[in-house]
Each structure stands twice: as C-alpha cells, then as structure tokens.
Design a protein around this motif. Sequence first.
Motif, mmCIF file in Angstrom:
data_model
loop_
_atom_site.group_PDB
_atom_site.id
_atom_site.type_symbol
_atom_site.label_atom_id
_atom_site.label_comp_id
_atom_site.label_asym_id
_atom_site.label_seq_id
_atom_site.Cartn_x
_atom_site.Cartn_y
_atom_site.Cartn_z
ATOM 1 N N ARG A 37 10.336 4.057 -0.801
ATOM 2 C CA ARG A 37 9.961 4.302 -2.197
ATOM 3 C C ARG A 37 9.128 3.136 -2.731
ATOM 4 N NH1 ARG A 37 8.669 7.995 -5.698
ATOM 5 N NH2 ARG A 37 10.325 9.240 -4.795
ATOM 6 N N ALA A 38 9.507 1.896 -2.410
ATOM 7 C CA ALA A 38 8.761 0.730 -2.886
ATOM 8 C C ALA A 38 7.321 0.760 -2.369
ATOM 9 C CB ALA A 38 9.466 -0.555 -2.466
ATOM 10 N N TRP A 40 5.645 3.464 -1.364
ATOM 11 C CA TRP A 40 5.022 4.622 -2.011
ATOM 12 C C TRP A 40 4.540 4.246 -3.407
ATOM 13 C CZ3 TRP A 40 3.500 9.667 -1.446
ATOM 14 C CH2 TRP A 40 3.474 10.472 -2.586
ATOM 15 N N ASP A 41 5.403 3.579 -4.192
ATOM 16 C CA ASP A 41 5.040 3.187 -5.549
ATOM 17 C C ASP A 41 3.890 2.189 -5.568
ATOM 18 O OD1 ASP A 41 6.996 4.829 -6.621
ATOM 19 O OD2 ASP A 41 8.437 3.206 -6.924
ATOM 20 N N GLN A 42 3.821 1.345 -4.545
ATOM 21 C CA GLN A 42 2.755 0.356 -4.457
ATOM 22 C C GLN A 42 1.397 1.033 -4.275
ATOM 23 O OE1 GLN A 42 2.940 -2.157 -0.981
ATOM 24 N NE2 GLN A 42 2.163 -3.901 -2.145
ATOM 25 N N HIS A 50 5.790 12.597 -0.621
ATOM 26 C CA HIS A 50 6.642 11.491 -0.172
ATOM 27 C C HIS A 50 7.875 12.079 0.501
ATOM 28 C CE1 HIS A 50 9.432 7.916 -0.956
ATOM 29 N NE2 HIS A 50 8.581 7.560 -0.018
ATOM 30 N N THR A 115 -1.114 4.806 -7.538
ATOM 31 C CA THR A 115 0.014 3.889 -7.732
ATOM 32 C C THR A 115 0.833 4.402 -8.905
ATOM 33 O OG1 THR A 115 -1.007 2.418 -9.358
ATOM 34 C CG2 THR A 115 -1.503 1.991 -7.024
ATOM 35 N N ARG A 116 1.947 3.750 -9.178
ATOM 36 C CA ARG A 116 2.741 4.189 -10.336
ATOM 37 C C ARG A 116 2.006 3.902 -11.637
ATOM 38 N NH1 ARG A 116 7.561 0.207 -9.208
ATOM 39 N NH2 ARG A 116 6.183 -1.505 -8.779
ATOM 40 N N ASP A 117 0.973 3.046 -11.589
ATOM 41 C CA ASP A 117 0.199 2.704 -12.785
ATOM 42 C C ASP A 117 -1.111 3.473 -12.891
ATOM 43 O OD1 ASP A 117 2.145 0.793 -13.521
ATOM 44 O OD2 ASP A 117 1.208 -0.699 -12.203
#
Length: 133
Positions: A37-38, A40-42, A50, A115-117
């Motif tokens: 998950r980390a 993936w979020d990056q 995912h 990314t998450r952003d």
Amino acid sequence: MNDAAIAFFAARLAYQTDVSDTAAAGRTVTVVDFRSRAAWDQGHVPGAVHLPTAEIPDRADAVLDRTRPVVTYCWGPGCNGATRAALALARLGFDVREMIGGIEYWIREGLPVETRDGTVTADPDPLTVPCGC
C-alpha cells in the motif's frame, strides 16, 4: 538454427511486454500493481488495479476481468514480484503478461504516475527515451 534460443525468445515476447507497449495498449489490458500500500500510494500506473500478491487467491476474480489480458508490474528490473504475481494469475487461468522494467521504467520513460496527491510526470530519462527498437 538454434531451436532452443528461438523458443526462449518467442516465449519471452509472448509473456512479457515493455513499458511503452503497455502504455500504448491503454484500456485493452488491465494493469495490476502488486506492491505494498505504501508503494502504491507513492506512485502507480494511472488506472492500474492494486492487488497485493498475497491477496491474489482471494481477490483476483473479484477485481479482474477474465476477458481482458492482465499486465503485471512491480518495482523494477531488480524485483521479481511481478513474475511471482504473473505466475499466480496464470495458475488461476488468467491471460497474463509481465511488464518488464516495472514502475521504475514507467517513470524513467516520462509516463504519468498517479499518487495520493494527484498525477505527476517526470522528465524522460535520456538513457531510456527514445529507445527506437
């Protein structure tokens, strides 16, 4: 003629794809990321699914369409996670290929990363683009 070499390279082309071919395939394939998950979020391939490797037996049929080819990827050429995931999916009967180079070469070729952003794009690495092969 070297029949063993021909069979080997033909099999690689049948079951591996590269970053640019995966990008060109667009929505005709399902791209799947098997990292944490980390990771993936990056950053991950936009539109990818995912599915951590450990969850394949329980979730693959729920999140993947068996009528579309699946393309697996992981971190990069120094990681065999995408190979392990592709093997697990092949054992379940999915039409699967491994994206060689992983997210590392996706980024190095200047392709967008979600990314998450939001979505970001890096400048292409002149050592990888244009390949011309």
